[in-house]
Design an enzyme around this catalytic site. Structure first.
Site, PDB file in Angstrom:
ATOM      1  N   ASP A   1     -21.802 -12.171  -6.391  1.00 29.15           N
ATOM      2  CA  ASP A   1     -20.729 -13.103  -6.051  1.00 29.15           C
ATOM      3  C   ASP A   1     -19.356 -12.505  -6.383  1.00 29.15           C
ATOM      4  O   ASP A   1     -19.258 -11.496  -7.097  1.00 29.15           O
ATOM      5  CB  ASP A   1     -20.959 -14.402  -6.840  1.00 29.15           C
ATOM      6  CG  ASP A   1     -20.405 -15.627  -6.150  1.00 29.15           C
ATOM      7  OD1 ASP A   1     -19.603 -15.476  -5.216  1.00 29.15           O
ATOM      8  OD2 ASP A   1     -20.769 -16.751  -6.556  1.00 29.15           O
TER       9      ASP A   1
ATOM     10  N   CYS B   1     -21.947 -12.219  -1.542  1.00 31.44           N
ATOM     11  CA  CYS B   1     -21.384 -13.563  -1.595  1.00 31.44           C
ATOM     12  C   CYS B   1     -19.964 -13.410  -2.128  1.00 31.44           C
ATOM     13  O   CYS B   1     -19.698 -12.526  -2.938  1.00 31.44           O
ATOM     14  CB  CYS B   1     -22.233 -14.422  -2.540  1.00 31.44           C
ATOM     15  SG  CYS B   1     -21.603 -16.086  -2.816  1.00 31.44           S
TER      16      CYS B   1
ATOM     17  N   ASN C   1     -15.514 -14.509  -6.886  1.00 35.02           N
ATOM     18  CA  ASN C   1     -14.963 -15.848  -6.696  1.00 35.02           C
ATOM     19  C   ASN C   1     -13.459 -15.996  -6.843  1.00 35.02           C
ATOM     20  O   ASN C   1     -12.984 -17.089  -7.163  1.00 35.02           O
ATOM     21  CB  ASN C   1     -15.659 -16.819  -7.648  1.00 35.02           C
ATOM     22  CG  ASN C   1     -17.020 -17.214  -7.109  1.00 35.02           C
ATOM     23  OD1 ASN C   1     -17.124 -17.709  -5.991  1.00 35.02           O
ATOM     24  ND2 ASN C   1     -18.054 -16.957  -7.871  1.00 35.02           N
TER      25      ASN C   1
ATOM     26  N   GLU D   1     -40.841 -36.364   2.323  1.00 36.57           N
ATOM     27  CA  GLU D   1     -39.887 -35.250   2.483  1.00 36.57           C
ATOM     28  C   GLU D   1     -40.508 -33.927   2.016  1.00 36.57           C
ATOM     29  O   GLU D   1     -40.292 -32.880   2.623  1.00 36.57           O
ATOM     30  CB  GLU D   1     -38.607 -35.544   1.691  1.00 36.57           C
ATOM     31  CG  GLU D   1     -37.757 -36.624   2.342  1.00 36.57           C
ATOM     32  CD  GLU D   1     -36.612 -37.097   1.456  1.00 36.57           C
ATOM     33  OE1 GLU D   1     -35.558 -37.460   2.000  1.00 36.57           O
ATOM     34  OE2 GLU D   1     -36.782 -37.136   0.212  1.00 36.57           O
TER      35      GLU D   1
ATOM     36  N   ARG E   1      -9.926 -19.654 -10.275  1.00 37.76           N
ATOM     37  CA  ARG E   1     -11.105 -20.185 -10.975  1.00 37.76           C
ATOM     38  C   ARG E   1     -11.059 -19.801 -12.460  1.00 37.76           C
ATOM     39  O   ARG E   1     -12.078 -19.489 -13.060  1.00 37.76           O
ATOM     40  CB  ARG E   1     -12.398 -19.663 -10.330  1.00 37.76           C
ATOM     41  CG  ARG E   1     -13.551 -20.646 -10.446  1.00 37.76           C
ATOM     42  CD  ARG E   1     -14.865 -20.038  -9.990  1.00 37.76           C
ATOM     43  NE  ARG E   1     -15.897 -21.054  -9.860  1.00 37.76           N
ATOM     44  CZ  ARG E   1     -17.188 -20.806  -9.817  1.00 37.76           C
ATOM     45  NH1 ARG E   1     -17.636 -19.571  -9.892  1.00 37.76           N
ATOM     46  NH2 ARG E   1     -18.054 -21.776  -9.700  1.00 37.76           N
TER      47      ARG E   1
ATOM     48  N   ASP F   1     -19.948 -21.588   1.323  1.00 39.10           N
ATOM     49  CA  ASP F   1     -20.284 -22.600   0.316  1.00 39.10           C
ATOM     50  C   ASP F   1     -20.439 -23.969   0.949  1.00 39.10           C
ATOM     51  O   ASP F   1     -20.802 -24.928   0.274  1.00 39.10           O
ATOM     52  CB  ASP F   1     -19.195 -22.657  -0.761  1.00 39.10           C
ATOM     53  CG  ASP F   1     -19.449 -21.641  -1.860  1.00 39.10           C
ATOM     54  OD1 ASP F   1     -20.548 -21.049  -1.887  1.00 39.10           O
ATOM     55  OD2 ASP F   1     -18.550 -21.428  -2.694  1.00 39.10           O
TER      56      ASP F   1
ATOM     57  N   PHE G   1       0.842  -1.202   0.000  1.00 36.05           N
ATOM     58  CA  PHE G   1       0.000   0.000   0.000  1.00 36.05           C
ATOM     59  C   PHE G   1       0.875   1.248   0.000  1.00 36.05           C
ATOM     60  O   PHE G   1       1.883   1.322   0.710  1.00 36.05           O
ATOM     61  CB  PHE G   1      -0.893   0.015   1.250  1.00 36.05           C
ATOM     62  CG  PHE G   1      -1.576   1.345   1.506  1.00 36.05           C
ATOM     63  CD1 PHE G   1      -2.763   1.658   0.866  1.00 36.05           C
ATOM     64  CD2 PHE G   1      -1.013   2.284   2.381  1.00 36.05           C
ATOM     65  CE1 PHE G   1      -3.388   2.890   1.101  1.00 36.05           C
ATOM     66  CE2 PHE G   1      -1.642   3.508   2.614  1.00 36.05           C
ATOM     67  CZ  PHE G   1      -2.824   3.804   1.973  1.00 36.05           C
TER      68      PHE G   1
ATOM     69  N   ASP H   1     -18.525  -8.913   5.935  1.00 34.42           N
ATOM     70  CA  ASP H   1     -17.991  -7.846   6.779  1.00 34.42           C
ATOM     71  C   ASP H   1     -18.974  -6.682   6.832  1.00 34.42           C
ATOM     72  O   ASP H   1     -19.928  -6.611   6.054  1.00 34.42           O
ATOM     73  CB  ASP H   1     -16.628  -7.385   6.251  1.00 34.42           C
ATOM     74  CG  ASP H   1     -16.700  -6.942   4.802  1.00 34.42           C
ATOM     75  OD1 ASP H   1     -17.347  -5.912   4.526  1.00 34.42           O
ATOM     76  OD2 ASP H   1     -16.126  -7.626   3.929  1.00 34.42           O
TER      77      ASP H   1
ATOM     78  N   GLY I   1     -17.646 -16.556  -3.054  1.00 33.38           N
ATOM     79  CA  GLY I   1     -17.328 -17.974  -2.898  1.00 33.38           C
ATOM     80  C   GLY I   1     -17.771 -18.409  -1.509  1.00 33.38           C
ATOM     81  O   GLY I   1     -17.000 -18.933  -0.733  1.00 33.38           O
ATOM     82  N   GLY I   2     -19.040 -18.135  -1.199  1.00 28.82           N
ATOM     83  CA  GLY I   2     -19.532 -18.308   0.176  1.00 28.82           C
ATOM     84  C   GLY I   2     -19.235 -17.050   0.962  1.00 28.82           C
ATOM     85  O   GLY I   2     -19.515 -15.939   0.515  1.00 28.82           O
TER      86      GLY I   2
HETATM   87  C1  DGJ Z   1     -19.857 -19.367  -5.356  1.00 31.94           C
HETATM   88  C2  DGJ Z   1     -21.092 -19.206  -4.542  1.00 31.94           C
HETATM   89  O1  DGJ Z   1     -20.795 -19.134  -3.189  1.00 31.94           O
HETATM   90  C3  DGJ Z   1     -22.041 -20.340  -4.862  1.00 31.94           C
HETATM   91  O2  DGJ Z   1     -23.163 -20.270  -4.038  1.00 31.94           O
HETATM   92  C4  DGJ Z   1     -22.407 -20.251  -6.300  1.00 31.94           C
HETATM   93  O3  DGJ Z   1     -23.124 -19.083  -6.541  1.00 31.94           O
HETATM   94  C5  DGJ Z   1     -21.168 -20.306  -7.163  1.00 31.94           C
HETATM   95  N1  DGJ Z   1     -20.194 -19.344  -6.750  1.00 31.94           N
HETATM   96  C6  DGJ Z   1     -21.499 -20.081  -8.607  1.00 31.94           C
HETATM   97  O4  DGJ Z   1     -20.407 -19.995  -9.383  1.00 31.94           O
END
Ligand code: DGJ
Length: 748
Positions: free
Chosen positions: A479, A527, A481, A615, A444, A549, A281, A535, A529-530
């Site tokens: 998302d 989101c 990722n 179910e 990814r 996830d 930084f 935060d 990647g979960g």
């Molecule tokens: C990561 C997310 O956390 C998942 O729930 C899903 O949306 C995938 N990406 C899709 O690529």
């Protein structure tokens, strides 16, 4: 209450209902931190810091003969740079000669009603005449660097917010190499550090350990707050429990690279410095330019970790979340990700929606794969146009069919990213973060768009606005990722490359601000990647964030337990998914999966068409149960009753409103010839009477008809004091992860 300044002693006192925070301008004009903790009355705190000469702790120049007045010993409110305090510093600033130095002297202050705002950064807001702001102005006479220390005092909430503005009021350019948001010196006491660490699909595991006489760091250099270290730490008494003991929370309102260091120094003083990560930084401050460091939310409670958490839960919902959805009932959703992954078309999605609608689900969310050439995760990001091979005619016919079922429609996007194999990348390869002359590290198989560039933000606003304006979309899952490597912007000069990661976050915030303002009726869920960006910064725009996830209900107990220390149930995205679970291969009863997901925003993420009739009946019941208990789950005070790590046999938690309470329990390790399941409840009124009006046991092999009430206990009336202090025995359960819900109503 509020903010007082005593001109005689040059003391600032910030009072909340239960806490006091005090600073003083000393004889030399430096701002010393005097106290933060339980509320205190009158008295002169100067007595706490008698002059003390410690070897190798240098004195201020005018005190060089008298000795014993060292910046290395005195508690500091915000440190200078390279001027005799060898402990953690808040700031590194360099002038054109290469000299790194700053020593701030008090100039003036201002106390104003309401809460300050921060240009371009998310921060807490005042919900109506509840906060006061203190701005203390200081200046380094040599460089001309001005420091504004900002304090927002939320008296009722026992929260004090802090932020920092630095302005170059000198004639020469300056270069910031570190600019933390806050320093908190705790001169007395020994502390445990509680922090929340993990990895993808196992986020925010709580860890507690005594602070060593060293520097301990909780940080991320990933360009995201990360799955690995949440930007939230707690320091508490060694003997603090859920219900007792002094605890301090330090929560950063920021979603990028961050760093919180805790140092126990030679004299046993503990210093916490929290803010942006300083690795790679730097920030160029030309004369007249300013830099703002993100906000920190401080909370102190003498009522243990549970009380501290409840303060944060209320504060985040009320004063951080701005979404119109923060208090509203959000729809029970079905998400197709774990049902289909990339393999779907309009009919597949409609079949899922039809089944879901018939069971009471309220919203269909179409996840990744609906756009560009996105048939796997190697292509398409950036091309936010419908893939008509999968969805002929676009989104509209699909949305119409979903809406005709009485369901809302939601959509997944990942706007900050670009695939090399995309039209966007082919048109603008310079829009991706990559280092000159190097092949970038791929996450990814995708790259990060350079959101430090305003034109990239404008492009995304335009594209996503068109998508939202042209289609009846009522929810967006946002998302992200991969983490940020190869951080270099083609649009910035060499001396500003150290600014890219933070400018990227400012771009993200600008983008989110513009979209959430333009489309207030859209419910946004964050989101990464979960839970890779779970935060307070993100919560300013998204009232809920996908927690992980990992959808395995047993693993979720640990993840949601850790998350609950700082963040409310209403923010935790949680779904019922298929078994065997796709991440762990474990099989857990359908009801137990629902009991765990209900302690979040609640939805489904599986192919409901594969469920048996029995179910399906359970799913119908679960949705009704969630809707019935909605108020107490989402708006109740949250109590952790058992710690999944330290008390592993069964995990339990409870939510309480004035009129009702819901206890949830999952038996994770059944034992032969076991002692009865016993819980001491919390948060009830001692003298009030509570009726056990529902007790549902799910998935125990001893109760064949899951969901039946163990009749003997239903209808029992007990006092709050009995339930809390003597406790309550729950029905015997065995089997793989059975669970129960106990509902109590307070009698009038
Ligand atoms: C990561 C997310 O956390 C998942 O729930 C899903 O949306 C995938 N990406 C899709 O690529």
């Amino acid at each position: 209450m509020g903010i007082q300044f005593d001109a005689r002693t040059q003391t600032f006192t910030l009072q909340t209902i239960h806490t006091t925070y005090q600073m003083r301008v000393d004889e030399r004009g430096r701002l010393l931190h005097m106290y933060y903790g339980r509320k205190i009355g009158r008295g002169d705190l100067r007595e706490l810091y008698p002059p003390a000469d410690h070897g190798f702790s240098p004195d201020y120049y005018p005190c060089r003969l008298r000795r014993g007045v060292s910046p290395d010993v005195l508690p500091q409110e915000y440190t200078g740079c390279n001027v005799g305090d060898f402990r953690l510093s808040c700031l590194v600033v360099r002038d054109p000669d290469g000299a790194a130095g700053a020593d701030f002297l008090y100039e003036s202050h201002e106390i104003t009603p309401g809460k300050y705002t921060l240009d371009g950064l998310p921060c807490a807001h005042d919900e109506g005449a509840e906060a006061e702001t203190l701005c203390i102005r200081m200046k380094d006479p040599v460089t001309g660097l001005c420091l504004e220390l900002l304090y927002g005092v939320f008296a009722e909430q026992d929260v004090i917010t802090r932020a920092v503005r630095l302005k170059n009021a000198g004639a020469a350019p300056l270069r910031l190499e570190k600019a933390a948001s806050a320093c908190l010196d705790l001169p007395f006491g020994n502390w445990d550090l509680v922090h929340f660490h993990g990895r993808h699909a196992m986020e925010r595991k709580m860890e507690r350990a005594p602070l060593p006489a060293a520097i301990t760091t909780v940080s991320s250099t990933r360009g995201a707050s990360s799955h690995h270290h949440n930007p939230f730490v707690i320091l508490c008494d060694h003997d603090a429990t859920e219900d007792h003991g002094l605890c301090y929370g330090v929560m950063l309102v920021y979603s990028g690279s961050h760093r919180t260091d805790m140092e126990v120094d030679q004299n046993g003083l503990t210093r916490v410095v929290s803010g942006l990560h300083d690795e790679r930084f730097s920030w160029q401050l030309e004369p007249g330019e300013s830099f703002t460091a993100p906000e920190v939310l401080l909370c102190c409670s003498a009522g243990g970790l549970g009380d501290l958490s409840r303060h944060y839960h209320k504060f985040l919902r009320r004063n951080i979340c701005r979404s119109p959805f923060r208090y509203t009932r959000r729809p029970v959703l079905i998400n197709n990700w774990e049902a289909t992954y990339f393999d779907f078309n309009t009919d597949t999605i409609c079949r899922i929606a039809e089944k879901a609608a018939s069971l009471g689900v309220e919203m269909m969310v179409l996840d990744d794969g609906w756009f560009g050439k996105r048939n796997d995760d190697n292509a398409g990001l950036g091309d936010w146009y419908v893939n008509e091979e999968k969805l002929p005619g676009g989104l509209r016919p699909l949305i119409e069919r979903v809406n005709a079922l009485g369901m809302k429609f939601g959509l997944w996007v990942e706007p900050e990213m670009v695939s090399e194999d995309s039209d966007l990348y082919r048109a603008h390869p310079d829009w991706a973060l990559t280092l000159p002359g190097r092949s970038p590290a791929m996450g990814r198989n995708q790259l990060v768009l350079d959101l430090s560039r305003p034109e990239v933000v404008d492009y995304l606003v335009e594209r996503l606005s068109a998508l939202l304006a042209e289609n009846h979309i009522e929810y967006i899952k946002w998302d992200m990722n991969r983490n940020m490597s190869d951080v270099y912007s083609r649009a910035l000069p060499p001396e500003r490359q150290g600014e890219v990661a933070h400018r990227y976050m400012l771009g993200v915030y600008r983008l989110l601000d513009r979209l959430t303002t333009a489309f207030p009726h859209v419910l946004f869920e964050g989101c990464a990647g979960g839970g890779g960006r779970f935060d307070a910064g993100m919560l300013c725009y998204f009232p809920q964030i996908w927690c992980s996830d990992n959808t395995d209900a047993i693993e979720r107990l640990t993840i949601q337990h850790g998350t609950s220390f700082g963040y409310p149930v209403s923010a935790m995205g949680a779904h019922v998914s298929a078994c065997p679970n796709h991440q762990t291969g474990r099989t857990v009863p359908l009801w137990t999966r629902a009991v765990v997901a209900m302690s979040g925003t609640f939805g489904y993420e599986l192919d409901l068409g594969r469920l048996t009739d029995e179910e399906c009946g359970q799913v119908r019941q679960q949705i009704k149960t969630f809707q019935r208990y909605y108020d107490v789950i989402q708006n109740g005070d949250y109590y952790r009753l058992r710690d999944p790590d330290r008390q592993p046999r069964y995990v339990a938690w409870q939510t309480v409103t004035e009129g009702e309470s819901l206890v949830s329990l999952v038996l994770t390790h059944p034992e032969a010839n076991a002692r009865p399941l016993h819980l001491c409840l919390k948060g009830l009124e001692e003298d009030a009477l509570y009726k056990v009006d529902e007790l549902r046991v799910y998935g125990t092999t001893e109760t064949p008809e899951s969901g039946d009430k163990p009749d003997s206990q239903v209808g029992a009336v007990c006092s709050g004091s009995m339930l809390m202090y003597a406790g309550y025995i729950l029905p015997h359960m065995i089997g793989d992860a059975p669970s129960l819900q106990l509902h109590l109503t307070r009698l009038p």
